[in-house]
Design an enzyme around this catalytic site. Structure first.
Site, PDB file in Angstrom:
ATOM      1  N   LEU A 106       0.854  -1.189   0.000  1.00 24.16           N
ATOM      2  CA  LEU A 106       0.000   0.000   0.000  1.00 24.16           C
ATOM      3  C   LEU A 106       0.889   1.238   0.000  1.00 24.16           C
ATOM      4  O   LEU A 106       1.013   1.961   0.977  1.00 24.16           O
ATOM      5  CB  LEU A 106      -0.920  -0.026   1.226  1.00 24.16           C
ATOM      6  CG  LEU A 106      -2.192   0.807   1.166  1.00 24.16           C
ATOM      7  CD1 LEU A 106      -2.962   0.572  -0.128  1.00 24.16           C
ATOM      8  CD2 LEU A 106      -3.088   0.487   2.344  1.00 24.16           C
ATOM      9  N   HIS A 107       1.572   1.440  -1.124  1.00 27.61           N
ATOM     10  CA  HIS A 107       2.487   2.567  -1.294  1.00 27.61           C
ATOM     11  C   HIS A 107       2.164   3.286  -2.589  1.00 27.61           C
ATOM     12  O   HIS A 107       1.619   2.701  -3.515  1.00 27.61           O
ATOM     13  CB  HIS A 107       3.946   2.072  -1.326  1.00 27.61           C
ATOM     14  CG  HIS A 107       4.376   1.498  -0.032  1.00 27.61           C
ATOM     15  ND1 HIS A 107       4.721   2.275   1.045  1.00 27.61           N
ATOM     16  CD2 HIS A 107       4.481   0.219   0.384  1.00 27.61           C
ATOM     17  CE1 HIS A 107       5.045   1.493   2.064  1.00 27.61           C
ATOM     18  NE2 HIS A 107       4.895   0.240   1.689  1.00 27.61           N
ATOM     19  N   ALA A 108       2.524   4.562  -2.658  1.00 25.58           N
ATOM     20  CA  ALA A 108       2.416   5.400  -3.846  1.00 25.58           C
ATOM     21  C   ALA A 108       1.058   5.290  -4.532  1.00 25.58           C
ATOM     22  O   ALA A 108       0.052   5.695  -3.976  1.00 25.58           O
ATOM     23  CB  ALA A 108       3.555   5.112  -4.799  1.00 25.58           C
TER      24      ALA A 108
ATOM     25  N   PRO B 151      -1.104   2.696  -5.353  1.00 23.07           N
ATOM     26  CA  PRO B 151      -2.194   1.983  -4.680  1.00 23.07           C
ATOM     27  C   PRO B 151      -2.724   2.752  -3.463  1.00 23.07           C
ATOM     28  O   PRO B 151      -3.922   2.768  -3.212  1.00 23.07           O
ATOM     29  CB  PRO B 151      -1.577   0.652  -4.258  1.00 23.07           C
ATOM     30  CG  PRO B 151      -0.426   0.462  -5.170  1.00 23.07           C
ATOM     31  CD  PRO B 151       0.084   1.836  -5.474  1.00 23.07           C
TER      32      PRO B 151
END
Length: 87
Positions: free
Chosen positions: A14-16, A18
């Site tokens: 759950l980075h950038a 997403p």
């Protein structure tokens, strides 16, 4: 209050990008929504908060909502995570 667990399985967690999709979806609802991982709870509508959890592939998180559309909010976010953030 409505709580559901989800496992993040997409490649980058759950980075950038997403995380941005996740925040946009959370902001569609009136309820207060939190993401909880390892006893840390943050506002699901806050990009910095969500990124601060360091959610990687394989992480299990709790989605917690409280409000008039709490069930719909949590179910929509779980569906987004389950789809690996597909459009």
């Amino acid at each position: 209050m409505y709580i559901k667990q989800a496992t993040v399985n997409n490649q980058v967690g759950l980075h950038a990008r997403p995380a941005t999709f996740f925040i946009q979806k959370a902001n569609e609802f009136k309820s207060t929504i939190w993401v909880e991982k390892d006893d840390q709870r943050v506002n699901a509508k806050s990009l910095l908060g969500v990124l601060s959890l360091g959610i990687i592939k394989g992480s299990t998180i709790d989605l917690i909502a409280d409000g008039t559309d709490e069930k719909e909010a949590v179910d929509a976010l779980v569906e987004l995570i389950s789809s690996d953030f597909a459009d």
